[in-house]
Design an enzyme around this catalytic site. Structure first.
Site: not given
Ligand code: PAF
Length: 283
Positions: A31, A37, A147
């Site tokens: 989050g 993201h 990532g």
């Protein structure tokens, strides 16, 4: 966009969708989403019929003195970004459901987790591998996106997926940087304005090493000296590690070649930041 907290509901929905031949793309996160993201979500949207985002601050990947309690959270903003990126399902399990009383199983990837962040954060990658393995079983993805800022994490997840014959294609996506070069990270939120400036020394070190390498320097010792000197010029910075490693095996690199990894973890004040680059490859 559907919000699901129940593990059983998420899993049965995923299994039903797979039965219908749907291709599930999955982006696991903790989050506090940022543009890094969002780049994973957009790619997942492009490649999957169904896009699932998980938001779960995974307690078992944090050490005793780390930032689990203060890890930044903003579910409302995360849901806004998720909707903008075309997410179909946001999966938000509770820690007590993920790790109920009696939980005692762990996935451990041996060699790849010894150096770098694995050395500074004992147990961290067992926690990451275990939660990602568990999330894969719940979400049933065909494709999962991560990532490359967390380069070692990506290597560990690729290894786990291959070793345990998990039917998931793991996709690594490029590091997303702020306009001034700072790699995007949820932990950048901890930085004061002064620290935010100091944090640019990581990118300066990466650029200096890349420029030396492009000019023909292949000595790891000299490249290391230059990177260390740049970071040490910054009073707020303290090097945790700064190393050249083989980009595949993560073994120590004797000389710099195309594909050698420069990986670093640097504390800026109390905030530990990581960054990396592969020599001879695009930034
Ligand atoms: O990179 C992260 O955000 C986390 O380590 C991950 C992969 C979601 C596992 O908790």
């Amino acid at each position: 966009m559907q919000l699901i907290a129940s593990i059983a509901q998420m899993q049965s929905l995923a299994l039903a969708l797979k039965q219908q031949g749907k291709h599930i793309a999955f982006v696991p996160t903790m989050g506090f989403l940022h543009e890094g993201h969002a780049s994973l979500l957009r790619e997942g949207r492009r490649r999957g019929d169904l896009l699932v985002l998980s938001i779960f601050v995974n307690p078992i990947q944090f050490g005793a003195n780390e930032d689990l309690e203060r890890y930044p959270r903003d579910m409302e903003r995360d849901c806004r970004i998720a909707a903008e990126c075309g997410v179909d399902i946001v999966f938000t399990p509770a820690a007590a459901a993920m790790y109920p009383a009696g939980f005692q199983t762990s996935i451990s990837v041996r060699e790849l987790t010894r150096p770098l962040c694995g050395a500074s954060r004992p147990g961290h990658f067992d926690g990451v591998a275990t939660v990602v393995g568990k999330l894969f079983n719940i979400v049933q993805p065909d494709l999962a996106l991560f990532g490359t800022k967390d380069y070692q994490q990506l290597a560990v997840i690729r290894r786990m997926t291959a070793d345990l014959s998990m039917p998931v294609t793991v996709v690594g996506m490029p590091i997303v940087r702020e306009a001034d070069g700072l790699a995007m990270s949820s932990r950048n939120a901890y930085l004061s304005p002064d620290e935010r400036q100091s944090a640019l020394c990581l990118y300066r070190a990466i650029n200096a090493v890349r420029a030396m390498y492009t000019a023909g320097e292949r000595s790891v010792a000299l490249l290391l000296d230059s990177a260390q000197a740049i970071i040490r010029q910054e009073p707020a910075a303290e090097i945790d590690y700064l190393e050249f490693r083989d980009g595949e095996t993560l073994e120590t690199a004797a000389t710099a070649v195309d594909g050698t990894l420069l990986a670093m973890a640097v504390k800026i004040g109390k905030t530990r930041l990581i960054d990396n680059t592969l020599l001879g490859k695009e930034l």
